[in-house]
Scaffold this motif. Sequence first.
Motif, PDB file in Angstrom:
ATOM      1  N   MET A 188       0.815  -1.199   0.000  1.00 36.43           N
ATOM      2  CA  MET A 188       0.000   0.000   0.000  1.00 36.43           C
ATOM      3  C   MET A 188       0.858   1.262   0.000  1.00 36.43           C
ATOM      4  O   MET A 188       0.608   2.181  -0.761  1.00 36.43           O
ATOM      5  N   TYR A 189       1.890   1.277   0.854  1.00 39.73           N
ATOM      6  CA  TYR A 189       2.767   2.444   0.940  1.00 39.73           C
ATOM      7  C   TYR A 189       3.470   2.685  -0.391  1.00 39.73           C
ATOM      8  O   TYR A 189       3.570   3.832  -0.832  1.00 39.73           O
ATOM      9  N   ARG A 212       2.435   1.872  -3.387  1.00 41.90           N
ATOM     10  CA  ARG A 212       1.460   2.366  -4.357  1.00 41.90           C
ATOM     11  C   ARG A 212       1.225   3.860  -4.146  1.00 41.90           C
ATOM     12  O   ARG A 212       1.204   4.631  -5.103  1.00 41.90           O
ATOM     13  N   LEU A 213       1.061   4.278  -2.899  1.00 42.48           N
ATOM     14  CA  LEU A 213       0.854   5.700  -2.612  1.00 42.48           C
ATOM     15  C   LEU A 213       2.075   6.525  -3.011  1.00 42.48           C
ATOM     16  O   LEU A 213       1.938   7.625  -3.549  1.00 42.48           O
ATOM     17  N   ARG A 214       3.248   5.998  -2.735  1.00 40.85           N
ATOM     18  CA  ARG A 214       4.469   6.714  -3.110  1.00 40.85           C
ATOM     19  C   ARG A 214       4.568   6.847  -4.628  1.00 40.85           C
ATOM     20  O   ARG A 214       4.914   7.913  -5.148  1.00 40.85           O
ATOM     21  N   ILE A 244       2.068   6.880  -6.762  1.00 41.96           N
ATOM     22  CA  ILE A 244       1.048   7.854  -7.174  1.00 41.96           C
ATOM     23  C   ILE A 244       1.541   9.274  -6.894  1.00 41.96           C
ATOM     24  O   ILE A 244       1.416  10.162  -7.748  1.00 41.96           O
ATOM     25  N   ASP A 245       2.135   9.486  -5.720  1.00 40.16           N
ATOM     26  CA  ASP A 245       2.659  10.814  -5.376  1.00 40.16           C
ATOM     27  C   ASP A 245       3.743  11.254  -6.352  1.00 40.16           C
ATOM     28  O   ASP A 245       3.792  12.421  -6.761  1.00 40.16           O
ATOM     29  N   ARG A 264      -5.490   8.473  -5.238  1.00 42.37           N
ATOM     30  CA  ARG A 264      -4.743   8.668  -3.974  1.00 42.37           C
ATOM     31  C   ARG A 264      -5.701   8.760  -2.808  1.00 42.37           C
ATOM     32  O   ARG A 264      -5.439   8.234  -1.732  1.00 42.37           O
ATOM     33  N   ARG A 265      -6.837   9.445  -3.027  1.00 42.75           N
ATOM     34  CA  ARG A 265      -7.820   9.601  -1.952  1.00 42.75           C
ATOM     35  C   ARG A 265      -8.609   8.317  -1.691  1.00 42.75           C
ATOM     36  O   ARG A 265      -9.150   8.129  -0.631  1.00 42.75           O
TER      37      ARG A 265
END
Length: 140
Positions: A1-2, A4-6, A8-9, A138-139
């Motif tokens: 999960m982390y 994927r968020l990174r 996307i960021d 992201r949200r």
Amino acid sequence: MYDRLREIDEAIAAGREALEALEDAADSLDSAKRWGIVDILGGGLITSVIKHSRLGDANHALADARVALARFSAELDDVRGVAGLTAEVNRWNAFFDIACDNWLADIFVQKEMSDAADRVDEAIETVKRAVRRLEDARRA
């Protein structure tokens, strides 16, 4: 999960960087088009030189945008097709515009600048849509 968020960021950051460069190019093209109108209405050599200088500014911004878009497109498939953007005026038209400085050359160059501005505007909208989708992901 982390991870994927990174990712996307990182894609959002690259998209925003590309948008900034594309918007700089759009501003330079708008300036060049305004100078082009002055040139058509009776400007002279100085006006033509300034107009082509603004086109050069647009090309530098688009070179920056291509780098950012390449980074962005590594993350996304949605922005394919915008990496080849240029604001270049046909070399002969540019030479003819400056050397002959007549209304016909001015009109040819103005058309090329308008076409380039349209392509940049389309690229801006494409990148904005992709960034919005990333922000929504992201949200989620």
